[in-house]
Design a protein around this motif. Structure first.
Motif, PDB file in Angstrom:
ATOM      1  N   PRO A 118     -77.959 -73.246  29.113  1.00 50.68           N
ATOM      2  CA  PRO A 118     -76.619 -73.366  28.528  1.00 50.68           C
ATOM      3  C   PRO A 118     -76.144 -74.825  28.523  1.00 50.68           C
ATOM      4  O   PRO A 118     -76.504 -75.602  29.409  1.00 50.68           O
ATOM      5  CB  PRO A 118     -75.729 -72.515  29.437  1.00 50.68           C
ATOM      6  CG  PRO A 118     -76.542 -72.171  30.630  1.00 50.68           C
ATOM      7  CD  PRO A 118     -77.978 -72.408  30.314  1.00 50.68           C
ATOM      8  N   LEU A 120     -72.795 -77.338  28.283  1.00 51.44           N
ATOM      9  CA  LEU A 120     -71.346 -77.416  28.455  1.00 51.44           C
ATOM     10  C   LEU A 120     -70.888 -78.807  28.024  1.00 51.44           C
ATOM     11  O   LEU A 120     -71.367 -79.814  28.552  1.00 51.44           O
ATOM     12  CB  LEU A 120     -71.047 -77.192  29.950  1.00 51.44           C
ATOM     13  CG  LEU A 120     -69.615 -77.256  30.426  1.00 51.44           C
ATOM     14  CD1 LEU A 120     -68.753 -76.222  29.712  1.00 51.44           C
ATOM     15  CD2 LEU A 120     -69.567 -77.002  31.933  1.00 51.44           C
ATOM     16  N   LYS A 143     -69.954 -74.231  18.854  1.00 48.46           N
ATOM     17  CA  LYS A 143     -69.465 -73.025  19.539  1.00 48.46           C
ATOM     18  C   LYS A 143     -70.181 -71.791  18.996  1.00 48.46           C
ATOM     19  O   LYS A 143     -70.557 -70.903  19.753  1.00 48.46           O
ATOM     20  CB  LYS A 143     -67.955 -72.871  19.340  1.00 48.46           C
ATOM     21  CG  LYS A 143     -67.127 -73.771  20.239  1.00 48.46           C
ATOM     22  CD  LYS A 143     -65.654 -73.439  20.066  1.00 48.46           C
ATOM     23  CE  LYS A 143     -64.773 -74.258  20.977  1.00 48.46           C
ATOM     24  NZ  LYS A 143     -63.353 -74.100  20.656  1.00 48.46           N
ATOM     25  N   PHE A 148     -70.810 -74.293  25.062  1.00 50.70           N
ATOM     26  CA  PHE A 148     -69.500 -74.122  25.687  1.00 50.70           C
ATOM     27  C   PHE A 148     -68.739 -75.444  25.622  1.00 50.70           C
ATOM     28  O   PHE A 148     -69.308 -76.495  25.924  1.00 50.70           O
ATOM     29  CB  PHE A 148     -69.651 -73.673  27.135  1.00 50.70           C
ATOM     30  CG  PHE A 148     -70.318 -72.339  27.227  1.00 50.70           C
ATOM     31  CD1 PHE A 148     -69.572 -71.171  27.216  1.00 50.70           C
ATOM     32  CD2 PHE A 148     -71.702 -72.245  27.257  1.00 50.70           C
ATOM     33  CE1 PHE A 148     -70.189 -69.940  27.240  1.00 50.70           C
ATOM     34  CE2 PHE A 148     -72.333 -71.011  27.285  1.00 50.70           C
ATOM     35  CZ  PHE A 148     -71.571 -69.856  27.288  1.00 50.70           C
ATOM     36  N   GLN A 176     -66.073 -74.626  35.396  1.00 50.26           N
ATOM     37  CA  GLN A 176     -66.722 -74.023  34.222  1.00 50.26           C
ATOM     38  C   GLN A 176     -68.225 -73.940  34.433  1.00 50.26           C
ATOM     39  O   GLN A 176     -68.866 -72.964  34.051  1.00 50.26           O
ATOM     40  CB  GLN A 176     -66.457 -74.874  32.977  1.00 50.26           C
ATOM     41  CG  GLN A 176     -65.079 -74.716  32.421  1.00 50.26           C
ATOM     42  CD  GLN A 176     -64.945 -73.422  31.630  1.00 50.26           C
ATOM     43  OE1 GLN A 176     -65.939 -72.837  31.234  1.00 50.26           O
ATOM     44  NE2 GLN A 176     -63.734 -72.974  31.431  1.00 50.26           N
ATOM     45  N   LEU A 180     -70.648 -70.646  34.363  1.00 54.57           N
ATOM     46  CA  LEU A 180     -71.842 -70.495  33.520  1.00 54.57           C
ATOM     47  C   LEU A 180     -73.045 -70.097  34.366  1.00 54.57           C
ATOM     48  O   LEU A 180     -73.858 -69.275  33.950  1.00 54.57           O
ATOM     49  CB  LEU A 180     -72.135 -71.797  32.771  1.00 54.57           C
ATOM     50  CG  LEU A 180     -71.168 -72.081  31.639  1.00 54.57           C
ATOM     51  CD1 LEU A 180     -71.506 -73.400  30.961  1.00 54.57           C
ATOM     52  CD2 LEU A 180     -71.219 -70.958  30.623  1.00 54.57           C
ATOM     53  N   ARG A 183     -72.957 -66.380  35.188  1.00 56.79           N
ATOM     54  CA  ARG A 183     -73.050 -65.398  34.096  1.00 56.79           C
ATOM     55  C   ARG A 183     -74.228 -64.478  34.329  1.00 56.79           C
ATOM     56  O   ARG A 183     -75.283 -64.892  34.772  1.00 56.79           O
ATOM     57  CB  ARG A 183     -73.287 -66.108  32.756  1.00 56.79           C
ATOM     58  CG  ARG A 183     -72.032 -66.546  32.078  1.00 56.79           C
ATOM     59  CD  ARG A 183     -72.357 -67.148  30.764  1.00 56.79           C
ATOM     60  NE  ARG A 183     -73.639 -67.835  30.791  1.00 56.79           N
ATOM     61  CZ  ARG A 183     -74.385 -68.081  29.737  1.00 56.79           C
ATOM     62  NH1 ARG A 183     -73.981 -67.706  28.561  1.00 56.79           N
ATOM     63  NH2 ARG A 183     -75.521 -68.718  29.842  1.00 56.79           N
TER      64      ARG A 183
END
Ligand code: CTP
Length: 400
Positions: A118, A120, A143, A148, A176, A180, A183
């Motif tokens: 991921p 960010l 997005k 993110f 944040q 992540l 998750r």
């Protein structure tokens, strides 16, 4: 569970004045136990030097898209595969445009294109650049692809003007990042409500009746639930503990405040854990002005009962089960007849679990002695554990 521990994270730093804040991010991530690898663009290196990051993270910085590791592997390719998370903070309009269009002509864009971890982004730029249709479209594209984005805040910008475009604060970025990493945990998509700390019942504008609860157990439970992917609502009277990353915090003072907050927050929650120590009584009247001692030798206070919060939760559960959490957990701190009292509370407050602690032994001590009692009669006597460990055991039991 500390999700940062031993976790490889790439921190990409691009050329914005906000780059000085990246040193704080790198330092916090390193202190949290992450393996932090900083990648710097040439422009970023003009704002902040590689030595700063190398000293903070104990890892070499990545600068060159063609650089090889000691094993002759391409550095950014190796990291793109190993990293569990890529944070780009600050992310300039230029880098955002490159990512949106798949450019790979510097170490950060190359890494971002190659990784499946991921990503960010914490954008930082002048308001005009942030609001420009090109940037709007690039952000929307990213997005849509699952990147993110932590929206920039407003305030002083590099130009001296005021406006939107300030990079989010390091704490928010780390919160944040934590979310992540969490998750896909066993509590992903579930809401967990946790109460923490004692309550304060006003006698007059300057005095309160309080208790010794530190709130640490509730905070440890909140951190554990967050690391399992839950959305956590922490209802707390505590001022001196750091907020667990990513928890929604509601401050409460009195037991009646806490009752209102619990009834509001528990709707749609999976689990409610009442680790708080609300006062059972409050002064019958709170004086508008400071109570003066005058010539009194004694002062007698009249107290009235506070609502029993778990009792109210039990009532809602019986009347409208859809408005109550699926699992309700209480605590019982007792000086005597620990298990007998805890069994009584478990039944009386219609709890699924109760955590029984002997007091005052547990006050302020590093390790806590606890017995977990379940509605079906199961009782699990635990050896003294640090509060973080106890939180882990509690969630292991609740969710199996
Ligand atoms: N609790 C509550 N509302 C209160 C007081 C306590 O919901 N007004 C909750 C606590 O958060 C804890 C559990 O009830 O999870 C047990 O708290 P405790 O003070 O031990 O229980 P009481 O029912 O107040 O019993 P007693 O004080 O008589 O031991």
């Amino acid at each position: 569970m500390n999700l940062f521990e031993h976790t490889p994270i790439v921190l990409g730093v691009t050329g914005s004045i906000a780059a000085y804040k990246s040193a704080i991010i790198a330092s916090r991530l390193h202190q949290l136990g992450a393996q932090v690898h900083v990648a710097l663009t040439d422009a970023a290196a003009q704002f902040i030097g590689p030595l700063t990051f190398e000293a903070l993270t104990h890892n070499p910085t990545l600068r060159d898209v063609l650089a090889l590791t000691a094993e002759s592997e391409i550095e950014h390719v190796t990291l793109a595969k190993r990293a569990r998370l890529i944070i780009i903070a600050p992310a300039t309009a230029n880098t955002i445009a490159k990512l949106a269009h798949g450019f790979a002509n510097d170490v950060i864009s190359a890494l971002a294109l190659d990784t499946r971890a991921p990503i960010l982004l914490a954008p930082a730029m002048e308001t005009g650049m942030w609001e420009h249709p090109a940037t709007r479209q690039n952000i929307a594209t990213l997005k849509q692809r699952g990147v993110f984005v932590i929206e920039p805040g407003s305030g002083n910008l590099a130009s001296g003007a005021q406006g939107t475009g300030r990079m989010a604060e390091p704490n928010e970025i780390i919160a944040q990042a934590h979310q992540l990493l969490a998750r896909g945990g066993p509590l992903a998509g579930k809401r967990v409500v946790i109460t923490a700390g004692g309550t304060r019942e006003a006698l007059d504008p300057v005095r309160v009746i309080a208790n010794h609860s530190s709130g640490k157990m509730g905070y440890a439970l909140a951190a554990e639930a967050l690391s399992r992917g839950a959305q956590v609502s922490l209802l707390t009277s505590v001022e001196d503990l750091p907020n667990p990353f990513g928890a929604e915090i509601t401050r409460v003072v009195s037991a009646r405040d806490l009752l209102q907050a619990v009834l509001r927050e528990m709707r749609g929650a999976e689990i409610l854990i009442m680790a708080a120590a609300p006062a059972d009584f409050r002064p019958a009247a709170s004086a508008d002005q400071k109570i003066k001692k005058e010539d009194r030798a004694e002062l007698t206070l009249a107290l009235v009962r506070n609502p029993d919060i778990l009792g109210e939760v039990a009532r809602v559960r019986a009347e409208t089960p859809a408005d109550a959490p699926r699992l309700v957990v209480g605590f019982a701190a007792e000086t005597n007849d620990l298990l007998q009292n805890a069994r009584g509370k478990l039944a009386r407050k219609n709890l699924d679990w109760i955590v029984a602690n002997p007091v005052p032994q547990t006050f302020g001590s590093a390790n806590v002695k606890a017995t977990l009692l379940k509605r079906d009669g199961t009782e699990l006597d635990l050896a003294p554990l640090p509060k973080e460990e106890l939180a882990r055991v509690i969630f292991d039991r609740l969710t199996t």
